[in-house]
Enzyme design. Structure first.
Site, PDB file in Angstrom:
ATOM      1  N   ASP A 126       0.820  -1.204   0.000  1.00  0.00           N
ATOM      2  CA  ASP A 126       0.000   0.000   0.000  1.00  0.00           C
ATOM      3  C   ASP A 126       0.861   1.265   0.000  1.00  0.00           C
ATOM      4  OD1 ASP A 126      -2.145  -1.663   0.058  1.00  0.00           O
ATOM      5  OD2 ASP A 126      -2.778  -1.195   2.102  1.00  0.00           O
ATOM      6  N   GLY A 127       2.015   1.195   0.645  1.00  0.00           N
ATOM      7  CA  GLY A 127       2.900   2.358   0.687  1.00  0.00           C
ATOM      8  C   GLY A 127       3.368   2.777  -0.690  1.00  0.00           C
ATOM      9  N   ASN A 205      -4.460   8.318   2.374  1.00  0.00           N
ATOM     10  CA  ASN A 205      -4.881   7.585   3.576  1.00  0.00           C
ATOM     11  C   ASN A 205      -5.405   8.527   4.650  1.00  0.00           C
ATOM     12  OD1 ASN A 205      -4.753   4.866   3.082  1.00  0.00           O
ATOM     13  ND2 ASN A 205      -2.873   4.499   4.213  1.00  0.00           N
ATOM     14  N   ASP A 206      -4.515   9.287   5.269  1.00  0.00           N
ATOM     15  CA  ASP A 206      -4.936  10.082   6.413  1.00  0.00           C
ATOM     16  C   ASP A 206      -3.932  11.166   6.743  1.00  0.00           C
ATOM     17  OD1 ASP A 206      -2.802   8.826   7.993  1.00  0.00           O
ATOM     18  OD2 ASP A 206      -4.115   7.089   8.130  1.00  0.00           O
ATOM     19  N   ASP A 235      -4.023  11.928  22.866  1.00  0.00           N
ATOM     20  CA  ASP A 235      -2.775  11.825  22.102  1.00  0.00           C
ATOM     21  C   ASP A 235      -2.868  12.496  20.743  1.00  0.00           C
ATOM     22  OD1 ASP A 235      -1.463  10.550  24.095  1.00  0.00           O
ATOM     23  OD2 ASP A 235      -1.446   8.566  23.170  1.00  0.00           O
TER      24      ASP A 235
END
Length: 362
Positions: A126-127, A205-206, A235
């Site tokens: 995926d990277g 992705n995010d 966090d």
């Protein structure tokens, strides 16, 4: 009928077979990009008049062999031109002078990359897909993702079958998944007119906002279309696409969402509240995450796990749905590929079968 990439040399059109979007070229695609491995040195762009490929050395010894096999087949059988980054071309020529046919592009041509490439081929995980998508600052050509990793939610094709799969894709039509991207802008406190002074960032992705090395809880004010939503204390916070719902957001307790569902996931990271549950917001909203002036520490934003930027008191991050999704080829169709990746990759709902009393009727 229109071009996905803006290239006038071919026309792409989407049509629907049942509920599944499909893509067909008129004529056959003339530019293709291929990308290799999650730890790579760069990308290779191959052109059928161009196919683009990204490649990197890996701990797996067979990876350069896979790259060589694909590029040789594309060059000799499909008569494509191949474009790579300058550093990748140097690496290739160190391997063999056979790769003398590869070409490259200049840094000032990156914004026009989508006009040179018709199809992107990735080999890795995926990277690799994330990296290939990040090269395109606007429209993205269709991506054909081949798996070379052990866990992937965006790579349905097996690399051993690249000839058969590429033959089918290039002949068309084939089903695609439109993977949405987020457009992120950082507004610095010193910007008086509330305009970004830094280049916008696209993420597949995010984007995560966390406390970094600080020992204090993150304090983030969150707004949706200029209306105050909540203050995040914990966090940090993850703003994710639905494609990214199986990544960091999942680890933080967010839902898994079909990648073609248009929405933005709002997932807290270890919130200091028992009632802070993740949200899924519609795709048309604009989110603003701001570090308040009374914050005890700074925050850090990461975009698809890289390009880490510090957010000081008064700084804000604006996030909205980008107008340029990533069209990714499916092995079967979008829903089948998604459910298979969840079941096989995460062993979703896998449990030991319960025994029954008596004899089962057949």
């Amino acid at each position: 009928m229109g071009s996905l990439t803006g290239n006038t040399e071919y026309t792409a059109r989407r049509f629907f077979r049942g509920s599944h979007p499909n893509l067909i070229w008129e004529p056959v695609p003339s530019h293709i990009l291929e990308s290799h491995c999650s730890h790579f040195l760069g990308e290779m762009l191959i052109k059928i008049h161009g196919i683009s490929m990204t490649w990197s050395r890996s701990k797996v010894a067979t990876l350069p062999l896979q790259f060589a096999a694909v590029s040789r087949w594309l060059k000799e059988e499909k008569k494509v031109n191949i474009f790579v980054e300058i550093r990748v071309k140097e690496e290739l020529l160190e391997e063999s002078q056979y790769f003398n046919f590869v070409q490259t592009w200049e840094k000032d041509e990156v914004l026009l990359l989508h006009t040179k490439v018709d199809l992107v081929i990735t080999l890795g995980g995926d990277g690799t897909v994330l990296w290939a998508a990040s090269m395109f600052k606007g429209p993205v050509p269709p991506v054909v993702p081949f798996s070379l990793g052990s866990l992937g939610f965006m790579t349905p094709f097996q690399s051993e079958l690249f000839k058969e799969r590429l033959q089918k894709v290039m002949a068309g039509p084939f089903s695609i998944t439109l993977r949405h991207r987020l457009l992120c802008r950082i507004i610095r406190d010193e910007s008086k007119d509330d305009r970004p002074i830094e280049e916008p960032i696209l993420v597949l992705n995010d984007v995560s906002i966390d406390r970094g090395m600080s020992s204090f809880l993150t304090n983030l004010e969150c707004y949706c279309d200029n209306s105050f939503v909540t203050c995040v204390q914990g966090d940090g916070l993850i703003l994710s696409t639905t494609s990214g719902s199986t990544a960091y957001s999942l680890a933080a307790g967010g839902s898994m969402v079909h990648p073609e569902v248009p929405g933005i996931l709002f997932t807290p990271i270890c919130p200091h509240s028992l009632s802070f549950r993740p949200l899924i917001l519609p795709e048309y909203v604009v989110l603003r995450v701001q570090v308040p002036y009374n914050s005890r520490g700074n925050a850090w934003a990461s975009f698809d796990g890289k390009d880490r930027k510090q957010l000081n008191a008064g700084d804000a991050l604006l996030c909205s749905m980008a107008p340029w999704p990533v069209p990714a080829a499916c092995e079967v169709d979008s829903t089948h590929d998604f459910l298979r990746s969840v079941c096989e990759g995460l062993h979703w709902n896998l449990r030991k079968q319960q025994s029954f009393d008596g004899i089962r009727e057949i």
